[in-house]
Design an enzyme around this catalytic site. Structure first.
Site, PDB file in Angstrom:
ATOM      1  N   GLU A  87     -18.856  43.132  36.750  1.00 30.27           N
ATOM      2  CA  GLU A  87     -17.794  43.576  35.847  1.00 30.27           C
ATOM      3  C   GLU A  87     -17.973  43.008  34.443  1.00 30.27           C
ATOM      4  OE1 GLU A  87     -14.027  42.240  37.485  1.00 30.27           O
ATOM      5  OE2 GLU A  87     -14.964  40.465  38.342  1.00 30.27           O
ATOM      6  N   ARG A  96      -7.751  41.880  47.393  1.00 29.98           N
ATOM      7  CA  ARG A  96      -7.408  40.959  46.315  1.00 29.98           C
ATOM      8  C   ARG A  96      -6.675  39.779  46.937  1.00 29.98           C
ATOM      9  NH1 ARG A  96      -5.641  46.131  44.786  1.00 29.98           N
ATOM     10  NH2 ARG A  96      -7.008  47.083  43.236  1.00 29.98           N
ATOM     11  N   CYS A 122     -15.455  49.120  43.261  1.00 28.78           N
ATOM     12  CA  CYS A 122     -14.077  48.986  43.708  1.00 28.78           C
ATOM     13  C   CYS A 122     -13.090  49.202  42.566  1.00 28.78           C
ATOM     14  CB  CYS A 122     -13.850  47.632  44.364  1.00 28.78           C
ATOM     15  SG  CYS A 122     -14.256  46.249  43.304  1.00 28.78           S
ATOM     16  N   ARG A 173     -12.188  39.288  47.898  1.00 22.93           N
ATOM     17  CA  ARG A 173     -12.554  38.749  46.588  1.00 22.93           C
ATOM     18  C   ARG A 173     -11.852  37.403  46.430  1.00 22.93           C
ATOM     19  NH1 ARG A 173     -10.424  42.024  41.599  1.00 22.93           N
ATOM     20  NH2 ARG A 173      -8.490  41.035  42.219  1.00 22.93           N
ATOM     21  N   ARG A 224      -7.753  47.104  28.483  1.00 20.51           N
ATOM     22  CA  ARG A 224      -7.020  48.177  29.143  1.00 20.51           C
ATOM     23  C   ARG A 224      -5.541  47.858  29.006  1.00 20.51           C
ATOM     24  NH1 ARG A 224      -6.527  46.716  35.356  1.00 20.51           N
ATOM     25  NH2 ARG A 224      -7.429  44.655  35.165  1.00 20.51           N
ATOM     26  N   ASN A 236     -12.819  48.548  35.938  1.00 21.61           N
ATOM     27  CA  ASN A 236     -11.747  48.266  34.980  1.00 21.61           C
ATOM     28  C   ASN A 236     -12.165  47.203  33.960  1.00 21.61           C
ATOM     29  OD1 ASN A 236     -10.483  49.997  36.665  1.00 21.61           O
ATOM     30  ND2 ASN A 236      -8.952  48.569  37.418  1.00 21.61           N
ATOM     31  N   ASP A 237     -12.725  46.102  34.470  1.00 23.30           N
ATOM     32  CA  ASP A 237     -13.166  45.053  33.552  1.00 23.30           C
ATOM     33  C   ASP A 237     -14.491  45.413  32.876  1.00 23.30           C
ATOM     34  OD1 ASP A 237     -11.127  43.239  33.380  1.00 23.30           O
ATOM     35  OD2 ASP A 237     -11.742  42.097  35.147  1.00 23.30           O
ATOM     36  N   HIS A 273      -0.383  47.777  35.825  1.00 23.96           N
ATOM     37  CA  HIS A 273      -0.252  47.325  37.202  1.00 23.96           C
ATOM     38  C   HIS A 273       0.636  48.234  38.056  1.00 23.96           C
ATOM     39  CE1 HIS A 273       0.320  44.660  40.574  1.00 23.96           C
ATOM     40  NE2 HIS A 273       1.608  44.839  40.422  1.00 23.96           N
TER      41      HIS A 273
END
Lengths: 89, 561
Positions: free
Chosen positions: B425, B290, B496, B326, B459, B448-449, B183
């Site tokens: 995702e 987000r 994204c 989102r 991850r 990422n997912d 993060h």
């Protein structure tokens, strides 16, 4: 000694913010102010005591004011409960 | 010179501030001078109270109300009664008395059957630690009020820390753990702050106030650099800054390839502060907002009204430009104070994101109504995360329709043509892209997912970092399926995830036909430059070549050539 029974209308109960408002209000008066909930006495001037009582919506609460300015105190506290201590406005 | 892993490029100079996460050692003994002990407690406690009052001065709105309530709690004698009693009547030392005294209140809350109240025990624990730190003469650091040119050094930075951080005064971040996907690294890149991770014991090696130069590319950290080292870094910094100036030229240029293919470059946002940054890059919109920031730091779930104000402010700031919001995406590694989520053995495969929203419809509806209401103030689209099945999409859309009906009957305006999209995702979504595309207005691939679910490697877990890889041919084929599925149904496909802003990955994505690239604000200009200097035809040839490859290593080598 003056007392009055009311029903708590705050949807999420007396959580931190309204509990703090109540304690702040109660502290303005010289008399002893207690809440009786399920036969338990709570010092209305202590936000921690109020929160720890975990009073939920629709609970019956008896407000007891005892001392010099008990009349004014009872009116003010009852009014506070009616206004849900500023919640949902 | 120390060396870690560079996780956010750039050169930073500044003075170290260490965020210590030390255990507080509780000693227990009896004291003779009770008066002195009491006096010391009162003095320290009043200092903490005064600091809290100071902090409140800069706050407003909900945050102010919450802090005021905390202050009243701290002023309540009930909180300190037991501590004072332990000193006065039992002659205990102040540290033990504070620990025990506050614990009695903490236990009181912890044992309540109301989850909201039992969570308040954490607040009191925090207060206890502040008082103990004060009694032990340890400094606590206010992340919102850092000196200019601060280098933050910590074991790790949590979401709650980075949310408070005053980025404009931070010139570098060094952490003991974490990797490029953690993060804090993402946030650092977002704010163009150089960052280095994975230097063991750095919080013990450095001292507060040390002068540091760090290189977020190589991962090098120079403590009190020599003149030569300083000059070397300064030169690098100049090169870096020159590149930055060079990229400025692309600010007002549309990302069109040399052979005329128009791509869209947008930016991702996590907190309202990001909007300013995004506006300076002239991104074409927000491809991912987000919405969790709205729920962060709030002890209760924010009301529809509170959410509406925040969304409205964001879309108004962006004007005509699209803002894709989102819906709530918590669970997995993201926790929220106001949500009591049960601990799961497999949180990434568990109760998270849309799954929570479809279960807790009141919470979901409050957000959807707020979004619909904000939609008349700008160009807002709604995006559902973690869609695995078509039923979830249908259910979410039904709930949205219910909200629209309610608003119509209440005569509240909203954009009747609001666009609804989904994140791709989860592999099942990519595999059924054809069908999903017929029932929504756009896709956005969350790499990422998608990577994590495709290769079954989380991850952030360094032990499987070599498997978690965007060059995996399986991942690339799923991306292709998503894009093709979208195009067959005539809808737009964006991305994204981190990969959308990766210089080596952009040509592949262009070749696969991606329409919209959404990334950290700090990557926007570079992405525009790359796209402008590309030929779509060449990219397609490259993509076809890549799709025939079977190994990640081979793909990575080809793309980095």
């Amino acid at each position: 000694m003056k007392s009055k029974k009311i029903i708590l209308e705050n949807e999420s109960g007396l959580h931190a913010r309204p509990a703090a408002e109540l304690a702040k209000l109660a502290a303005k008066y010289a008399c002893n102010i207690e809440l009786v909930v399920n036969e338990k006495k709570i010092n209305a001037k202590s936000v921690i005591a109020i929160m720890a009582a975990g009073i939920k919506e629709s609970t019956q609460i008896e407000i007891i004011c005892d001392g010099q300015d008990e009349d004014e105190a009872l009116i003010a506290i009852e009014e506070g409960f009616k206004n849900k201590f500023g919640e949902d406005k | 010179m120390l060396k870690g892993r560079g996780v956010s490029v750039g050169i930073g100079f500044g003075n170290v501030v260490i965020l210590r996460d030390e255990e507080i050692k509780i000693t227990k003994n009896k004291v003779k001078d009770v008066e002195h002990e009491l006096e010391y407690f009162n003095k320290c406690y009043n200092d903490v109270l005064r600091e809290t009052e100071e902090m409140i001065k800069d706050l407003s709105g909900t945050e102010l109300e919450i802090m005021q309530a905390y202050l009243i709690m701290m002023q309540d004698p009930t909180l300190t009664n037991q501590t004072i009693n332990l000193i006065q009547n039992e002659q205990y030392n102040v540290i033990y008395a504070t620990e025990e005294g506050f614990n009695s209140i903490i236990d009181l809350f912890k044992n309540m059957d109301d989850t909201y109240m039992s969570e308040r025990s954490f607040d009191i624990k925090k207060k206890k630690n502040r008082v103990l730190n004060r009694l032990l003469n340890r400094k606590t650091i206010n992340l919102g009020k850092l000196e200019k040119n601060t280098i933050i050094v910590a074991k790790e930075l949590k979401t709650s820390d980075t949310a408070k951080l005053n980025y404009s005064n931070v010139s570098g971040i060094i952490t003991e753990i974490g990797g490029s996907n953690s993060h804090v690294s993402i946030m650092a890149r977002n704010h163009a702050i150089p960052a280095v991770a994975r230097i063991s014991d750095i919080t013990k090696i450095l001292r507060d106030g040390d002068f540091i130069g760090l290189d977020g590319q190589t991962g090098e950290v120079f403590v009190n650099p020599s003149e030569d080292e300083y000059q070397m870094l300064l030169k690098k910094k100049e090169t870096f800054d020159t590149e930055k100036v060079e990229l400025e030229k692309y600010r007002d240029i549309d990302p069109i390839t040399a052979d005329g293919y128009r791509a869209e470059v947008m930016a991702n946002a996590g907190v309202p502060d990001d909007i300013d940054l995004i506006k300076t890059t002239n991104a074409e919109g927000i491809g991912l907002l987000r919405s969790e920031f709205i729920y962060m730091d709030s002890p209760t779930i924010p009301t529809e009204e509170e959410q509406f104000k925040q969304y409205k402010s964001v879309v108004m700031q962006m004007g005509e430009k699209e803002v894709i919001v989102r819906t709530l995406d918590i669970g997995g590694d993201k926790e929220l104070k106001s949500f009591d989520l049960p601990k799961e053995t497999n949180p990434f495969l568990g109760y998270r994101a849309i799954r929570i929203c479809l279960d807790r419809i009141t919470v979901f509806k409050a957000q959807l109504r707020a979004l619909l209401r904000a939609s008349v103030f700008g160009n807002l689209s709604i995006m559902f995360p973690m869609i695995a099945t078509i039923e979830e999409l249908r259910e979410a859309k039904d709930i949205l329709e219910d909200c629209k009906k309610e608003l119509r009957s209440e005569n509240i305006d909203f954009n009747e043509n609001i666009k609804v999209g989904i994140m791709i995702e989860i592999p099942s979504a990519a595999l059924t892209a054809n069908e999903l595309a017929r029932e929504c207005d756009f896709f956005s691939i969350g790499t990422n997912d998608l990577i994590q679910y495709t290769v079954a490697a989380e991850r952030g877990n360094e032990k499987v970092a070599n498997i978690y890889n965007k060059y995996n041919p399986g991942v690339i084929r799923l991306i292709k399926m998503a894009i093709d599925g979208a195009h067959q149904a005539g809808i737009k496909c964006g991305m994204c995830g981190e990969a959308a802003g990766d210089a080596h990955y952009i040509p592949l994505l262009l070749g696969l036909g991606l329409d919209e690239f959404s990334m950290n604000a700090s990557s926007v200009l570079r992405a525009k430059k790359i796209i402008t200097n590309m030929n779509k035809k060449d990219c397609e040839i490259l993509a076809n070549e890549i799709l025939k490859m079977s190994s990640s290593t081979e793909i990575e080598k080809t793309l980095k050539k």
